[in-house]
Scaffold this motif. Structure first.
Motif, short mmCIF file in Angstrom:
data_model
loop_
_atom_site.label_atom_id
_atom_site.label_comp_id
_atom_site.label_asym_id
_atom_site.label_seq_id
_atom_site.Cartn_x
_atom_site.Cartn_y
_atom_site.Cartn_z
N LEU A 9 0.83 -1.21 0.00
CA LEU A 9 0.00 0.00 0.00
C LEU A 9 0.87 1.26 0.00
O LEU A 9 0.56 2.23 -0.68
CB LEU A 9 -0.96 0.00 1.20
N ALA A 10 1.96 1.24 0.76
CA ALA A 10 2.87 2.39 0.79
C ALA A 10 3.48 2.62 -0.59
O ALA A 10 3.64 3.76 -1.03
CB ALA A 10 3.96 2.18 1.84
N ASN A 11 3.81 1.54 -1.28
CA ASN A 11 4.36 1.67 -2.63
C ASN A 11 3.32 2.22 -3.60
O ASN A 11 3.63 3.04 -4.45
CB ASN A 11 4.89 0.33 -3.13
N ALA A 69 1.04 4.21 -2.83
CA ALA A 69 0.83 5.60 -2.44
C ALA A 69 1.80 6.54 -3.16
O ALA A 69 1.61 7.75 -3.16
CB ALA A 69 0.99 5.76 -0.93
N TYR A 70 2.80 5.98 -3.81
CA TYR A 70 3.77 6.79 -4.53
C TYR A 70 3.21 7.32 -5.86
O TYR A 70 3.65 8.34 -6.35
CB TYR A 70 5.02 5.93 -4.81
N ASP A 71 2.20 6.65 -6.39
CA ASP A 71 1.65 6.99 -7.71
C ASP A 71 0.41 7.88 -7.56
O ASP A 71 -0.60 7.44 -7.00
CB ASP A 71 1.29 5.71 -8.45
N PRO A 72 0.46 9.11 -8.07
CA PRO A 72 -0.70 10.01 -7.96
C PRO A 72 -1.98 9.42 -8.55
O PRO A 72 -3.07 9.81 -8.14
CB PRO A 72 -0.26 11.25 -8.74
N LYS A 73 -1.86 8.46 -9.48
CA LYS A 73 -3.07 7.83 -10.04
C LYS A 73 -3.86 7.09 -8.97
O LYS A 73 -5.05 6.84 -9.14
CB LYS A 73 -2.69 6.84 -11.14
N ASN A 74 -3.20 6.74 -7.88
CA ASN A 74 -3.85 5.96 -6.82
C ASN A 74 -4.41 6.82 -5.68
O ASN A 74 -5.10 6.31 -4.81
CB ASN A 74 -2.86 4.95 -6.24
N TYR A 75 -4.10 8.10 -5.66
CA TYR A 75 -4.50 8.95 -4.52
C TYR A 75 -5.99 8.89 -4.23
O TYR A 75 -6.40 8.70 -3.09
CB TYR A 75 -4.09 10.40 -4.76
N GLU A 76 -6.80 9.07 -5.25
CA GLU A 76 -8.25 9.09 -5.04
C GLU A 76 -8.73 7.74 -4.51
O GLU A 76 -9.55 7.68 -3.60
CB GLU A 76 -8.98 9.45 -6.33
N GLY A 107 4.24 5.48 3.62
CA GLY A 107 3.03 5.70 2.83
C GLY A 107 2.51 7.12 2.97
O GLY A 107 2.13 7.76 1.99
N LEU A 108 2.50 7.62 4.20
CA LEU A 108 2.06 9.01 4.42
C LEU A 108 2.98 9.99 3.72
O LEU A 108 2.53 10.98 3.14
CB LEU A 108 1.98 9.31 5.92
N CYS A 109 4.27 9.71 3.77
CA CYS A 109 5.25 10.57 3.10
C CYS A 109 4.96 10.62 1.60
O CYS A 109 5.00 11.69 1.00
CB CYS A 109 6.65 10.05 3.38
N ASN A 110 4.63 9.47 1.03
CA ASN A 110 4.31 9.43 -0.40
C ASN A 110 3.02 10.17 -0.71
O ASN A 110 2.89 10.79 -1.77
CB ASN A 110 4.18 7.97 -0.86
N LEU A 111 2.05 10.11 0.18
CA LEU A 111 0.73 10.69 -0.08
C LEU A 111 0.65 12.19 0.17
O LEU A 111 -0.17 12.88 -0.43
CB LEU A 111 -0.33 10.00 0.78
#
Length: 182
Positions: A32-34, A36-43, A72-76
């Motif tokens: 999940l943390a990985n 979270a790195y991709d903006p396509k997954n934010y929503e 994960g939070l850092c990525n998001l």
């Protein structure tokens, strides 16, 4: 394809919630943390309340779960909506608590996350005096990665008066003085 992405992320969240295996929880949270790195997954991650999951994991005793959650939070938190959500969910305090971790990755992610979360409205939290004192200690670390990041934090996110106040307080504490032996 996009529906498949949501379904896959939902399956990960469900697996995390139903498994009793600490190793499986760690693996799922790492995945999940990985993602979270991709903006396509934010929503999708917001929809699945993964930000809350990451925030909840910051207080776990399992240091690996904490490491992946703060990662994960850092990525998001580069995303404005995610940043606002973390700030409104009182996420700064548990992130600050990660600064005392013995895990280098956790500490580096916590410092970076605090940088990303700093706004004019949140600055009083992210650069509170205990945080600045901590960054001063980190800036003296033999670990170059940590010392450079802490120095950057002090230079770019703190005011000179904040740094000076923290330096003065640090001079008047007993940190580093050995305790008497019995």
């Amino acid at each position: 394809m996009e529906l498949g992405r949501l379904e896959y992320l939902q399956a990960l969240v469900t697996e995390f919630q139903v498994t009793d295996s600490p190793e499986a929880k760690e693996q799922v949270l790492a995945n999940l943390a990985n993602f979270a790195y991709d903006p396509k997954n934010y929503e999708y991650l917001r929809q699945l309340q993964v930000l809350d999951l990451f925030l909840d994991m910051l207080t776990e005793d399992n240091e690996t779960l904490v490491e992946f959650a703060i990662g994960g939070l850092c990525n998001l938190c580069l995303d404005k909506t995610n940043k606002e959500y973390i700030l409104e969910a009182n996420g700064v305090e548990p992130i600050i608590n990660c600064l005392s971790s013995s895990n280098e990755e956790t500490v580096v992610s916590a410092v970076t996350t605090l940088m990303f979360l700093t706004t004019p409205q949140s600055r009083h939290q992210t650069t509170a005096l205990p945080v600045v004192e901590c960054m001063l200690r980190f800036s003296l670390s033999a670990n170059r990665r940590l010392s450079n990041l802490a120095s950057l934090f002090l230079e770019d996110y703190c005011t000179p008066p904040q740094v000076e106040e923290a330096r003065n307080l640090s001079r008047h504490t007993a940190v580093g003085i050995p305790l008497p032996k019995d």
